[in-house]
Scaffold this motif. Structure first.
Motif, mmCIF file in Angstrom:
data_model
loop_
_atom_site.group_PDB
_atom_site.id
_atom_site.type_symbol
_atom_site.label_atom_id
_atom_site.label_comp_id
_atom_site.label_asym_id
_atom_site.label_seq_id
_atom_site.Cartn_x
_atom_site.Cartn_y
_atom_site.Cartn_z
ATOM 1 N N ASN A 116 0.820 -1.216 0.000
ATOM 2 C CA ASN A 116 0.000 0.000 0.000
ATOM 3 C C ASN A 116 0.851 1.262 0.000
ATOM 4 O OD1 ASN A 116 -3.080 -0.538 0.269
ATOM 5 N ND2 ASN A 116 -2.139 -2.065 1.614
ATOM 6 N N GLN A 142 0.841 6.564 -6.982
ATOM 7 C CA GLN A 142 -0.285 7.452 -7.287
ATOM 8 C C GLN A 142 0.152 8.911 -7.275
ATOM 9 O OE1 GLN A 142 -3.260 6.375 -4.401
ATOM 10 N NE2 GLN A 142 -4.131 4.737 -5.672
ATOM 11 N N LYS A 143 1.085 9.240 -6.377
ATOM 12 C CA LYS A 143 1.579 10.618 -6.331
ATOM 13 C C LYS A 143 2.356 10.985 -7.591
ATOM 14 C CE LYS A 143 1.837 11.153 -1.305
ATOM 15 N NZ LYS A 143 2.725 11.425 -0.149
ATOM 16 N N ARG A 144 2.849 9.947 -8.310
ATOM 17 C CA ARG A 144 3.566 10.176 -9.562
ATOM 18 C C ARG A 144 2.652 10.047 -10.777
ATOM 19 N NH1 ARG A 144 9.087 10.296 -9.463
ATOM 20 N NH2 ARG A 144 10.069 9.966 -7.434
ATOM 21 N N GLY A 145 1.363 10.006 -10.527
ATOM 22 C CA GLY A 145 0.418 9.986 -11.637
ATOM 23 C C GLY A 145 -0.011 8.615 -12.086
ATOM 24 N N MET A 146 0.346 7.571 -11.377
ATOM 25 C CA MET A 146 -0.047 6.216 -11.754
ATOM 26 C C MET A 146 -1.200 5.774 -10.856
ATOM 27 S SD MET A 146 3.694 4.465 -12.159
ATOM 28 C CE MET A 146 2.919 2.935 -12.645
ATOM 29 N N ASP A 147 -2.228 5.200 -11.465
ATOM 30 C CA ASP A 147 -3.418 4.809 -10.716
ATOM 31 C C ASP A 147 -3.821 3.394 -11.113
ATOM 32 O OD1 ASP A 147 -5.615 4.781 -9.102
ATOM 33 O OD2 ASP A 147 -6.895 5.894 -10.483
ATOM 34 N N GLU A 159 1.848 1.709 -3.525
ATOM 35 C CA GLU A 159 0.728 2.200 -4.343
ATOM 36 C C GLU A 159 0.530 3.702 -4.156
ATOM 37 O OE1 GLU A 159 -4.042 1.349 -5.081
ATOM 38 O OE2 GLU A 159 -3.014 0.468 -3.355
ATOM 39 N N ILE A 160 0.608 4.169 -2.918
ATOM 40 C CA ILE A 160 0.419 5.599 -2.649
ATOM 41 C C ILE A 160 1.519 6.416 -3.311
ATOM 42 C CG2 ILE A 160 0.454 7.340 -0.815
ATOM 43 C CD1 ILE A 160 -0.901 5.262 0.994
ATOM 44 N N THR A 215 -6.589 0.798 -10.817
ATOM 45 C CA THR A 215 -8.006 0.644 -10.470
ATOM 46 C C THR A 215 -8.434 -0.789 -10.747
ATOM 47 O OG1 THR A 215 -8.430 2.949 -11.021
ATOM 48 C CG2 THR A 215 -10.339 1.468 -10.877
ATOM 49 N N GLU A 266 0.596 0.387 -17.774
ATOM 50 C CA GLU A 266 1.165 0.895 -16.523
ATOM 51 C C GLU A 266 2.618 0.434 -16.351
ATOM 52 O OE1 GLU A 266 -0.123 3.035 -14.728
ATOM 53 O OE2 GLU A 266 -2.271 2.997 -15.130
#
Length: 542
Positions: A144, A151-156, A147-148, A158, A240
């Motif tokens: 996790n 996400q801060k680098r623009g990767m998500d 993952e966070i 879902t 990704e």
């Protein structure tokens, strides 16, 4: 009532036939009645030899010895000396501590065994469930965090079908956990099927069952991996993976792996070894619960006050030899009839008898060794699995040898690494037992031959072989005919109750045999000494 030259009661209506079927109370009542009819108490009162009992180790199967000791109690048979290894030492200590005479008391020991549970002695496999949970929780936390950061680098990432994704991930985890060893065999078979030269070189032989297990494991693993990619949306997932951060991470990981295997091949295995051995320490289970149980059930003060000599070995893990502890001082042991002062001087007072009993039962692999007076001590069964020689050297004239292993080839199946370790210890127990027993039989044969030439009984002579003086030691072996239901790490339950009953029945037969021998045996008075030259084989054995 007439008596023989020693004042012993003539043979009564006792036979060595097995007791009839029934519950333990019924069997005990029948055996006590037979002992009374045979005037057993009068026979013991006029028997002038020292009676020793040798108890082997065997973990959870020690309930069998509790049944044996209960038969000794019901027969009112005096016990002057007990040597016991591992669980045998604990059984011996309880038997002696609850008695103020040479007739031991097995009732408290019996209650302990019938109420015992694996948790009471520290056999708690749930601790490894917690360790596994710790790995899962730590992995989830690290995942996790990653993952966070992504996400801060623009990767998500879902999940379109989260329930399916997590279910497939769980299947992959179980496949790796339980079928890891089976997975590579399928590839091994494929490589050899299409390469005749490799088949000849490796001596390849197809194992159909192993191949089927491997196919099933591969289907479960790679089918779940494929399903996982689909549930994640394979195309989006691949996109990704093309992100520079992930690409750089993958390249760095592959490069580090290649460099490590090339220039430091032992680095990764060494680090993994250091990481994974920490949760296991020196044993699977801790000693705290077993120590608490022994302090509650055995009084150290009463054990030291008991007239029954209790001797048990422990193993010095660092230096290797056996260390013998006793509830009696070396001076008192040396004063016992027939005891060798030199050996008695080697028996030590542990100071804390209960902690010493914990050490002698610290079964390798299962329990951690004990740090005791600057020594690292473990199960005495490692070096003195069936302590026959200490009993002989401390003056026993008659030995009742108690083993929990049947003499036949039947054994419990080996399924896990713990089973393998326990089987290895069992083999060590039986090998040492057979060596000591063969040595004892050899000395007895020499004494019997010498006595026959003089027209005397074997117990009335002693033989000097130059290196030591030996005397005749009568022995009776008590062991189950079939493997016990319990295993070394299974304590309590129906298996313990069954083992107690079997031990009682087996012991009753040998007590009957001993009683008949005791009617005419003559151990009192001076022995006729014969000096013989020891042959090389005898020197090596002794």
């Amino acid at each position: 009532m007439s008596r023989d030259r020693k004042g012993a009661v003539p043979p009564g209506p006792l036979t060595a036939d097995p007791l009839p079927a029934g519950s333990l109370p019924d069997v005990r009542a029948e055996f006590r009645a037979r002992m009374d009819a045979a005037h057993a108490q009068d026979v013991w009162a006029h028997f002038d030899g020292r009676i020793g009992v040798v108890l082997a180790g065997g973990g959870g199967r020690g309930a069998y010895e509790a049944g044996v000791l209960l038969a000794f109690q019901d027969a009112r048979m005096p016990t002057h000396l007990i040597t016991g290894a591992s669980i045998g030492g604990i059984n011996a200590a309880s038997f002696a501590a609850h008695s103020q005479s040479f007739v031991g008391n097995a009732e408290p020991l019996l209650r302990t065994w019938t109420r015992l549970t694996p948790l009471a002695v520290g056999v708690d496999w749930t601790r490894y469930a917690w360790k596994l949970a710790g790995i899962v929780i730590a992995s989830a936390g690290i995942g996790n965090i990653a993952e966070i950061l992504l996400q801060k680098r623009g990767m998500d990432f879902t999940l379109q079908h989260p329930l399916t994704t997590w279910a497939l991930l769980a299947v992959i985890g179980f496949a790796l956990l339980y079928a890891y060893d089976s997975i590579p065999y399928f590839g091994y078979v494929v490589r050899h099927q299409f390469n005749r030269a490799r088949r000849r070189r490796d001596g390849f032989h197809l194992d159909p069952r192993k191949a089927l297990r491997s196919i099933g494991a591969n289907v479960m693993l790679w089918g779940s991996v494929g399903g996982l990619l689909v549930s994640l949306g394979a195309l989006n997932f691949l996109k990704e993976l093309m992100h520079p951060v992930i690409g750089a991470t993958v390249v760095a990981g592959v490069t580090a792996s290649i460099l490590g295997r090339t220039f430091a091949p032992r680095f990764l295995p060494s680090m993994l070894h250091k990481f994974f051995r920490v949760p296991f320490r020196r044993g699977l289970f801790r000693n705290f619960d077993r120590t608490r149980l022994l302090r509650r059930t055995i009084s150290e003060k009463k054990l030291r006050a008991s007239p029954i000599r209790v001797v048990f070995p422990v193993t010095d893990v660092n230096s290797g030899p056996a260390v013998f502890f006793s509830n009696a001082s070396a001076e008192d042991l040396a004063r016992d009839p027939g005891a060798e002062p030199g050996f008695a001087a080697e028996v030590a007072d542990p100071g804390d008898m209960i902690l010493a009993l914990v050490a002698t039962s610290a079964l390798p692999l299962a329990f951690e060794p004990i740090q005791f007076r600057g020594r690292l001590l473990a199960d005495g069964g490692l070096v003195a699995t069936q302590p026959i020689r200490p009993a002989v050297r401390l003056g026993a004239d008659v030995l009742l040898l108690v083993s929990m292993e049947p003499m036949g080839p039947k054994r419990h199946p080996v399924k896990t690494f713990v089973d393998m370790g326990m089987r290895a210890l069992n083999i060590l127990v039986m090998q040492n037992f057979m060596v000591d027993q063969k040595t004892l039989e050899g000395i007895n044969a020499i004494c019997e031959g010498a006595a026959a030439s003089l027209g005397m009984r074997p117990e009335e002579v002693a033989v000097d072989l130059g290196i030591r003086r030996y005397r005749y030691i009568k022995s009776f072996t008590i062991c189950p005919a079939e493997p016990l239901d319990a295993t070394i790490l299974e304590f309590g339950g129906p298996a313990a109750e069954s083992a107690i009953l079997r031990g009682y029945r087996d012991a009753s037969e040998q007590v009957a045999n001993f009683l008949e021998y005791a009617r005419t045996a003559h151990y009192g008075g001076p022995k006729r000494l014969l000096r013989l030259e020891a042959v090389p084989e005898a020197r090596a054995a002794i």
